[in-house]
Design a protein around this motif. Structure first.
Motif, PDB file in Angstrom:
ATOM      1  N   UNK A  14      17.737  -4.591   5.751  1.00 22.88           N
ATOM      2  CA  UNK A  14      17.304  -3.668   6.800  1.00 22.88           C
ATOM      3  C   UNK A  14      17.119  -4.352   8.147  1.00 22.88           C
ATOM      4  N   UNK A  15      16.693  -5.612   8.162  1.00 21.40           N
ATOM      5  CA  UNK A  15      16.666  -6.377   9.406  1.00 21.40           C
ATOM      6  C   UNK A  15      15.449  -6.190  10.282  1.00 21.40           C
ATOM      7  N   UNK A  16      14.535  -5.299   9.932  1.00 22.61           N
ATOM      8  CA  UNK A  16      13.334  -5.074  10.736  1.00 22.61           C
ATOM      9  C   UNK A  16      12.207  -4.647   9.816  1.00 22.61           C
ATOM     10  N   UNK A  17      11.008  -5.162  10.076  1.00 22.40           N
ATOM     11  CA  UNK A  17       9.884  -4.789   9.233  1.00 22.40           C
ATOM     12  C   UNK A  17       9.561  -3.305   9.361  1.00 22.40           C
ATOM     13  N   UNK A  18       9.929  -2.689  10.482  1.00 20.90           N
ATOM     14  CA  UNK A  18       9.683  -1.262  10.643  1.00 20.90           C
ATOM     15  C   UNK A  18      10.522  -0.447   9.661  1.00 20.90           C
ATOM     16  N   UNK A  19      11.773  -0.861   9.477  1.00 21.59           N
ATOM     17  CA  UNK A  19      12.632  -0.170   8.519  1.00 21.59           C
ATOM     18  C   UNK A  19      12.170  -0.426   7.087  1.00 21.59           C
ATOM     19  N   UNK A  20      11.736  -1.642   6.834  1.00 26.58           N
ATOM     20  CA  UNK A  20      11.230  -1.969   5.500  1.00 26.58           C
ATOM     21  C   UNK A  20      10.006  -1.116   5.180  1.00 26.58           C
ATOM     22  N   UNK A  21       9.155  -0.941   6.173  1.00 27.13           N
ATOM     23  CA  UNK A  21       7.952  -0.131   5.989  1.00 27.13           C
ATOM     24  C   UNK A  21       8.304   1.307   5.618  1.00 27.13           C
ATOM     25  N   UNK A  22       9.408   1.779   6.138  1.00 25.92           N
ATOM     26  CA  UNK A  22       9.843   3.141   5.820  1.00 25.92           C
ATOM     27  C   UNK A  22      10.514   3.222   4.446  1.00 25.92           C
ATOM     28  N   UNK A  23      11.060   2.087   3.986  1.00 26.43           N
ATOM     29  CA  UNK A  23      11.846   2.103   2.749  1.00 26.43           C
ATOM     30  C   UNK A  23      11.026   1.803   1.505  1.00 26.43           C
ATOM     31  N   UNK A  67       0.815  -1.211   0.000  1.00 24.18           N
ATOM     32  CA  UNK A  67       0.000   0.000   0.000  1.00 24.18           C
ATOM     33  C   UNK A  67       0.849   1.262   0.000  1.00 24.18           C
ATOM     34  N   UNK A  68       1.865   1.308   0.848  1.00 22.70           N
ATOM     35  CA  UNK A  68       2.684   2.515   0.935  1.00 22.70           C
ATOM     36  C   UNK A  68       3.469   2.746  -0.348  1.00 22.70           C
ATOM     37  N   UNK A  69       3.925   1.670  -0.955  1.00 29.98           N
ATOM     38  CA  UNK A  69       4.601   1.814  -2.244  1.00 29.98           C
ATOM     39  C   UNK A  69       3.644   2.354  -3.301  1.00 29.98           C
ATOM     40  N   UNK A  70       2.410   1.862  -3.291  1.00 33.01           N
ATOM     41  CA  UNK A  70       1.419   2.325  -4.268  1.00 33.01           C
ATOM     42  C   UNK A  70       1.044   3.788  -4.029  1.00 33.01           C
ATOM     43  N   UNK A  71       0.992   4.199  -2.764  1.00 30.31           N
ATOM     44  CA  UNK A  71       0.641   5.590  -2.443  1.00 30.31           C
ATOM     45  C   UNK A  71       1.682   6.541  -3.014  1.00 30.31           C
ATOM     46  N   UNK A  72       2.960   6.241  -2.768  1.00 31.67           N
ATOM     47  CA  UNK A  72       3.997   7.142  -3.276  1.00 31.67           C
ATOM     48  C   UNK A  72       4.072   7.093  -4.798  1.00 31.67           C
TER      49      UNK A  72
END
Length: 213
Positions: free
Chosen positions: A95-104, A52-57
């Motif tokens: 990245x090692x964490x889903x939180x970082x992936x979510x930001x990337x 979703x976030x990729x599609x938004x940007x």
């Protein structure tokens, strides 16, 4: 024109690049989901937010990227998009964490927003031969990018079995290889219409169609 000349004409070479880019997007899309499930233990909602976030940007980027390609050139924007997606796909599995992936993940969507509006306008500018040839090129374009979306997940599944980094690094390498391919395609120029002035007559539902597009 020989068959070889037709197959390697600038519009067909650009369509091949579109096929490759969509295959890359499909490969990494599944790889991100696999990484979230098997390596990062991401919550179900987060798995949905990856796409979703990729599609938004991507959607927001498309609102301005057409103007950027008009100003800076189709080829330049497409090359920048390849560089951006390549960097995003190399970084994501490390990245090692889903939180970082979510930001990337929004970064890849933003990069892709530079690619598709640019290459679609570029394809129209490269097409000669009138409306019939443009329809033929657009039909081939639609078939091949959809084929890329179908092949990508299968390739990603096989690459994941080899190693979880491969479904990211292979698309990144292919995006890098696309840069000299794109640089070898002529810039193109707006084509004059030969279908008559009536083609440009205002349609009563023109504004509605524009909003839908």
């Amino acid at each position: 024109m020989t068959l070889r000349q037709r197959l390697f004409a600038p519009p067909r070479r650009l369509i091949a690049a579109c096929f490759l880019m969509d295959m890359n997007v499909a490969m990494t899309g599944l790889a991100i989901q696999n990484m979230g499930i098997y390596k990062l233990s991401a919550p179900n909602v987060v798995l949905g937010l990856f796409a979703t976030l990729s599609s938004v940007t991507y959607t927001l980027g498309c609102l301005i990227s057409g103007g950027l390609s008009d100003r800076y050139g189709r080829r330049r924007c497409a090359v920048v998009a390849c560089v951006g997606t390549m960097l995003a796909w190399v970084v994501l599995p490390n990245l090692g964490s889903w939180k970082y992936v979510l930001c990337a993940v929004p970064l890849s969507g933003a990069a892709l927003s530079l690619f598709w509006p640019s290459v679609q306008a570029w394809l129209a500018e490269l097409t000669t031969g009138g409306r019939q040839e443009l329809n033929r090129n657009l039909g081939l374009f639609n078939i091949l990018w959809a084929t890329g979306l179908m092949i990508g997940p299968v390739a990603s599944g096989y690459l994941w079995k080899v190693g979880p980094l491969w479904p990211f690094y292979v698309p990144a390498a292919l995006a890098l290889a696309m840069i000299p391919w794109l640089l070898g395609i002529p810039r193109g120029a707006p084509q004059a219409t030969d279908t008559g002035a009536e083609e440009f007559a205002e349609h009563e539902d023109g504004t509605l169609f524009l909003h839908l597009a």
